[in-house]
Enzyme design. Structure first.
Site, PDB file in Angstrom:
ATOM      1  CE  LYS A   1      21.364  50.172  24.666  1.00 61.25           C
ATOM      2  NZ  LYS A   1      21.534  50.017  26.128  1.00 61.25           N
TER       3      LYS A   1
ATOM      4  CB  CYS B   1      23.070  53.163  27.102  1.00 54.18           C
ATOM      5  SG  CYS B   1      24.369  52.852  28.331  1.00 54.18           S
TER       6      CYS B   1
ATOM      7  CD  GLU C   1      20.122  52.379  29.196  1.00 53.04           C
ATOM      8  OE1 GLU C   1      19.894  51.496  28.352  1.00 53.04           O
ATOM      9  OE2 GLU C   1      21.267  52.602  29.673  1.00 53.04           O
TER      10      GLU C   1
END
Length: 357
Positions: free
Chosen positions: A177, A214, A102
């Site tokens: 995300k 993540c 990331e």
């Protein structure tokens, strides 16, 4: 004070100094003056993969510039090591899908709230962004699929995004995300809005690739959604390590187990790429404000959730072969998706489990 790599204590950086270095790198990219390494530039296209098989590689990079990158600016070091890692994954592992960590183009800047860091965001990601074009050239050169984690700006909104680049260098789309964390050392809500793309599975030349980012990896709904969309493999670029408020906490086992559970429940292999090493945030006087030690432990699972490869400490590249055709057959035979009862899962659409009367 300039960002300073140190092999003993980790990578130290002062936000404004790193932003200045990154902006210089961006200008080089815009001018077309960034040259790929000699081996990358001169390599003929590498034949990767094995027919219908996916050969996936997870790259784990230590946050200390490697000696062969000495003399470059800190920002350029982050780019160069990523380019070198992709090449190694293809040449040494035969990978046709490579996962980088990331926000790999710099230190994990979300340790604190720094307005200057918004200058790191990249815009026009699907229409000629200069930094992204470098990765497109590498993907095309090696015929490798590259999910690229990047700080995205869209007008007045900022996202933590992944751009999926296919093996011919074309851009297949963007995932933003969905779940944004907020805690000591991981202050992402200051920088990123929650994603608006929904969960995505990209139809790449090697197979159907799902990707979360993540914090998404802690939510079973995300993995199940990608499985329902037909993912042959689920990827998670990651930045996770110590907790500054309590350095004794170690979430690494828990972190692995939750994703192993996603793989087992959905019968889809999972791949996680995490960064490794200590990143030290400095104030304007060069004094330490905070640090995070990223624990690495990048890994690849089978479709049953067993870990088949795990990275060692430091910089490492791991790889494994996935057989999507065989996995699809086994998944169908188990009947897990046949026997789902979506009409019974309405509580999942609530915050507190309470259904309105």
């Amino acid at each position: 004070m300039a960002s300073t790599p140190t092999s003993e204590s980790g990578f130290s950086y002062e936000p404004e100094a790193f932003v200045s270095a990154y902006e210089s790198l961006r200008k080089e990219a815009l001018d077309g003056s960034i040259e790929l390494s000699a081996t990358t530039a001169e390599s003929s296209r590498v034949a990767v993969g094995n027919g219908s098989k996916i050969v996936v590689a997870a790259v784990q990079m230590e946050t200390v510039p490697s000696p062969d990158c000495s003399g470059s600016s800190p920002a350029k070091v982050f780019l160069e090591r990523a380019l070198n890692a992709v090449e190694r994954a293809v040449v040494e592992h035969g990978a046709n899908l490579v996962l980088l960590q990331e926000l790999f183009l710099g230190p994990y800047f979300c340790q604190s709230q720094e307005a200057c860091m918004f200058a790191l965001a990249e815009s026009d990601l699907e229409s000629g962004n200069s930094m992204l074009s470098i990765m497109q050239k590498v993907a095309k050169k090696f015929g490798v699929v590259l999910p690229i984690s990047i700080f995205e700006q869209k007008n007045n909104t900022f996202y933590n995004s992944v751009i999926m680049i296919d093996g011919d260098g074309s851009i297949l789309g963007t995932y933003r995300k969905t779940h944004i964390p907020d805690g000591t050392g991981y202050q992402e809500k200051f920088y990123f809005s929650p994603g608006d793309t929904g969960f995505k599975v990209f139809n790449t030349r090697v197979g159907k690739v799902g990707v979360g980012i993540c914090w998404d990896q802690w939510f079973p709904e995300a993995a199940r959604s990608m499985a329902l969309l037909g993912a042959d493999v689920i990827l998670y670029p990651t930045a996770i390590g110590s907790e500054p408020q309590d350095p004794s906490l170690d979430s690494s086992d828990h972190w692995q187990r939750v994703m192993q559970g996603h793989a087992a429940a959905n019968m889809v292999p999972v791949v996680a790429s995490n960064r490794f090493g200590t990143e030290i945030l400095l104030d304007s006087d060069g004094k330490e404000k905070q640090r995070i030690k990223f624990y690495g432990r990048s890994f690849i699972t089978s479709e049953t959730g067993a870990i088949v490869k795990e990275a060692k400490d430091g910089t490492d590249i791991i790889s494994a072969e996935i057989d999507p055709v065989s996995n699809r057959s086994t998944r169908a035979a188990w009947g897990l998706f046949r026997d789902r009862r979506p009409e019974m899962y309405s509580t999942l659409r609530t915050k507190d489990g309470h259904l309105p009367m």
